[in-house]
Design an enzyme around this catalytic site. Structure first.
Site, PDB file in Angstrom:
ATOM      1  N   GLU A   1      13.541   6.473 -20.980  1.00 20.12           N
ATOM      2  CA  GLU A   1      13.188   7.525 -20.002  1.00 20.12           C
ATOM      3  C   GLU A   1      14.455   8.246 -19.504  1.00 20.12           C
ATOM      4  OE1 GLU A   1      10.559   6.237 -16.662  1.00 20.12           O
ATOM      5  OE2 GLU A   1      12.169   6.886 -15.338  1.00 20.12           O
TER       6      GLU A   1
ATOM      7  N   SER B   1       3.908   1.620 -15.936  1.00 22.55           N
ATOM      8  CA  SER B   1       4.534   2.934 -15.975  1.00 22.55           C
ATOM      9  C   SER B   1       3.510   4.051 -15.854  1.00 22.55           C
ATOM     10  CB  SER B   1       5.295   3.122 -17.288  1.00 22.55           C
ATOM     11  OG  SER B   1       5.764   4.455 -17.357  1.00 22.55           O
TER      12      SER B   1
ATOM     13  N   LYS C   1       9.555  -3.000 -19.878  1.00 22.10           N
ATOM     14  CA  LYS C   1       9.541  -1.872 -18.923  1.00 22.10           C
ATOM     15  C   LYS C   1      10.974  -1.370 -18.685  1.00 22.10           C
ATOM     16  CE  LYS C   1       8.065   1.190 -16.036  1.00 22.10           C
ATOM     17  NZ  LYS C   1       8.903   1.425 -14.940  1.00 22.10           N
TER      18      LYS C   1
ATOM     19  N   MET D   1       0.813  -1.216   0.000  1.00 20.30           N
ATOM     20  CA  MET D   1       0.000   0.000   0.000  1.00 20.30           C
ATOM     21  C   MET D   1       0.852   1.275   0.000  1.00 20.30           C
ATOM     22  SD  MET D   1      -3.163  -0.464  -0.406  1.00 20.30           S
ATOM     23  CE  MET D   1      -2.997  -1.892  -1.443  1.00 20.30           C
TER      24      MET D   1
ATOM     25  N   ILE E   1       2.429   4.331  -2.282  1.00 19.67           N
ATOM     26  CA  ILE E   1       1.593   5.166  -3.133  1.00 19.67           C
ATOM     27  C   ILE E   1       1.151   4.493  -4.448  1.00 19.67           C
ATOM     28  CG2 ILE E   1       3.559   6.444  -4.129  1.00 19.67           C
ATOM     29  CD1 ILE E   1       0.142   7.926  -3.159  1.00 19.67           C
TER      30      ILE E   1
ATOM     31  N   HIS F   1      11.796   0.703 -21.560  1.00 16.43           N
ATOM     32  CA  HIS F   1      11.056   1.962 -21.381  1.00 16.43           C
ATOM     33  C   HIS F   1      11.870   2.897 -20.482  1.00 16.43           C
ATOM     34  CE1 HIS F   1       8.584   4.525 -18.790  1.00 16.43           C
ATOM     35  NE2 HIS F   1       7.724   4.639 -19.781  1.00 16.43           N
ATOM     36  N   ASN F   2      12.390   2.334 -19.400  1.00 12.91           N
ATOM     37  CA  ASN F   2      13.142   3.168 -18.457  1.00 12.91           C
ATOM     38  C   ASN F   2      14.468   3.659 -19.039  1.00 12.91           C
ATOM     39  OD1 ASN F   2      11.015   2.554 -16.794  1.00 12.91           O
ATOM     40  ND2 ASN F   2      12.285   2.271 -14.996  1.00 12.91           N
TER      41      ASN F   2
HETATM   42  C1  6PG Z   1       7.643   4.805 -14.561  1.00 17.30           C
HETATM   43  C2  6PG Z   1       9.020   5.031 -13.989  1.00 17.30           C
HETATM   44  C3  6PG Z   1       9.197   4.427 -12.642  1.00 17.30           C
HETATM   45  C4  6PG Z   1      10.623   4.496 -12.110  1.00 17.30           C
HETATM   46  C5  6PG Z   1      11.090   5.860 -11.777  1.00 17.30           C
HETATM   47  C6  6PG Z   1      12.386   5.902 -10.999  1.00 17.30           C
HETATM   48  O1  6PG Z   1       7.589   4.322 -15.676  1.00 17.30           O
HETATM   49  O2  6PG Z   1       6.656   5.143 -13.912  1.00 17.30           O
HETATM   50  O3  6PG Z   1       9.946   4.457 -14.860  1.00 17.30           O
HETATM   51  O4  6PG Z   1       8.800   3.091 -12.708  1.00 17.30           O
HETATM   52  O5  6PG Z   1      10.681   3.745 -10.973  1.00 17.30           O
HETATM   53  O6  6PG Z   1      11.185   6.616 -12.923  1.00 17.30           O
HETATM   54  O7  6PG Z   1      13.467   5.431 -11.712  1.00 17.30           O
HETATM   55  P1  6PG Z   1      14.947   5.791 -11.233  1.00 17.30           P
HETATM   56  O8  6PG Z   1      14.890   5.978  -9.753  1.00 17.30           O
HETATM   57  O9  6PG Z   1      15.800   4.636 -11.604  1.00 17.30           O
HETATM   58  O10 6PG Z   1      15.312   7.058 -11.931  1.00 17.30           O
END
Ligand code: 6PG
Length: 471
Positions: free
Chosen positions: A190, A128, A183, A11, A13, A186-187
């Protein structure tokens, strides 16, 4: 007692918001958290929601209808294993566990195998969108057995983000760990896009002396065009945010950037697959350098930057801002190119049969890398169903040929001013390496053969050759 349709463990966030999202779509949700206090607080603050608290794993599991659908929203790694061990004795055949955390895909493969021995099903789903996405619609990347995905997909489709045409941002990714793999990529994208935007911000700030409002105005304009993206939008908001003293908050934030590991895994994997994921790699290394704050302060006092005196402003500032826009767009294109190239490679190597077009489609809303560019990526896959790399398709060819000079100009300008731009430089280096028909790798082959008898191939005849170079 009425059995609940979905159970969520964790639980914090993300887990809490996902529970609310599922509840909002008409489901009864059993919730469990390691510390009782958090569960109690949630129930106290949300008395009218169909969230049902449980305080032992056994009660939690038995509260669910069969086959049970349990979503794990806990910290990736040991905590995930801890909860799976707790759950296992109470689970029955056909129950379904979905791990919605940022788990390493090899852990997902291991966990799925272990549970399958007891006929318990496992889905590793990348989710994500952060807190906001979890509540109002994330992008969801589920991997595992397809028929298990089909079984839970009505729930996933309801809670996922929707595009403007109402398409749910969830699709079956592929077998075993592929959902978490996607994922992870994806990161990586990101990380790369965040670093690229930060470098452009830094150039505006350091070379042009633009203030935050001015940079936000530029980014806001850019965000109305082809660069439109979630990351650029939040950057505009960050730039103008004031603190309690009415100062720009961003200017008071320490310049040290941490990470939770997904980017690092992506690089490990890139190395294993011989995949040039260079922008994400530079982006992570930049975070590592940022952590060396003490050394950087020391170095700033002893090392020179450029000695060349360059006028603060280029002659025509508007022209230069436009060059920056083009440089950022092309670099961002290359960061998606690298990410999708690794997906393709992983798919072939691991026999996952990933559908890159479908993956691009679910990135359009809900996730952190949602951006207008995805429309062009999808179009390219649609216009040429045989394409292996969207970067070679007409839209990207035209943009690259038109924008590459701007990227070069921006990089040269930054280097002349001594401003670090590892991600932007990495983008142009990838571009130039990729488009060069004959690279200096002939010399590398010769060197390897010289000192290590590693053999080399020739362009004029086939076979493996060795030369006694020193004779
Ligand atoms: C998402 C993000 C998320 C990720 C943060 C932190 O898609 O919502 O990728 O899952 O945990 O962005 O990533 P870092 O702490 O490695 O920057």
């Amino acid at each position: 007692m009425l059995k609940k349709q979905v159970g969520i463990i964790g639980m914090a966030i993300m887990g809490f918001n996902l529970s609310l999202n599922i509840e909002k779509h008409g489901y009864n949700v059993s919730i469990f958290n390691r510390s009782r206090e958090k569960t109690d607080k949630i129930i106290f603050e949300n008395p009218k929601k169909k969230l049902f608290p449980y305080y032992t794993i056994q009660e939690f599991v038995f509260s669910l209808q069969n086959p049970r659908f349990i979503i794990l929203m806990v910290q990736a790694g040991k905590v995930t294993d801890y909860f799976l061990d707790l759950l296992e004795p109470f689970l029955e055949e056909k129950d379904i566990i979905m791990d919605g955390g940022n788990s390493f895909y090899k852990d997902t493969i291991r966990r799925e195998k272990k549970l399958l021995k007891k006929n318990i099903n496992y889905i590793g789903a990348g989710i994500s969108g952060g807190e906001e996405g979890a509540l109002n619609g994330p992008a969801i990347m589920p991997g595992g057995k397809k028929y298990i995905y089909e079984f839970i997909s009505p729930v996933l489709k309801k809670i996922a983000a929707k595009t403007s045409k109402g398409e749910a941002c969830v699709t079956y990714i592929g077998p075993n760990g592929s959902g978490h793999y996607v994922k992870m990529i994806h990161n990586a994208i990101e990380y790369a896009n965040m670093q690229l935007i930060s470098e452009i911000y830094f150039l505006f700030k350091k070379i042009f002396n633009f203030n935050n409002n001015y940079i936000a105005n530029i980014f806001t304009k850019w965000n109305q065009g082809e660069l439109n993206s979630y990351l650029l939008k939040i950057t505009c908001n960050i730039l103008v945010k004031k603190d309690e003293k009415n100062d720009f908050l961003l200017d008071k934030i320490l310049d040290i950037a941490d990470n939770k590991g997904t980017g690092k895994w992506a690089i490990h994997e890139a190395l294993d697959l011989n995949e040039p994921l260079t922008i994400a790699t530079e982006s992570i290394f930049s975070r590592y350098i940022s952590v060396l704050k003490k050394e950087r302060i020391q170095a700033s006092k002893i090392f020179f930057g450029t000695k060349k005196t360059i006028k603060k402003y280029p002659k025509n500032i508007k022209v230069y801002i436009e060059k920056m826009r083009k440089a950022l767009y092309l670099s961002i294109i290359i960061s998606y190119t690298q990410g999708f190239s690794q997906l393709r490679n992983a798919s072939n190597t691991k026999k996952w049969n990933l559908n890159c077009k479908k993956i691009a489609k679910i990135f359009r809303k809900g996730c952190i890398i949602q951006a207008k560019i995805l429309k062009e990526i999808i179009n390219s896959y649609e216009n040429n169903i045989k394409t292996t790399n969207f970067f070679l398709e007409p839209y990207f060819k035209n943009i690259s040929n038109t924008y590459q000079q701007s990227l070069r100009d921006v990089i040269i300008y930054a280097i002349q001013h001594g401003i670090p731009i590892p991600a932007l430089s990495s983008a142009i280096n990838y571009y130039d390496n990729y488009r060069t028909k004959f690279l200096p790798s002939n010399l590398i082959q010769a060197q390897r053969d010289y000192f290590g008898s590693h053999y080399y191939q020739r362009i004029d005849k086939s076979g493996n050759f060795h030369t006694k170079w020193a004779e």
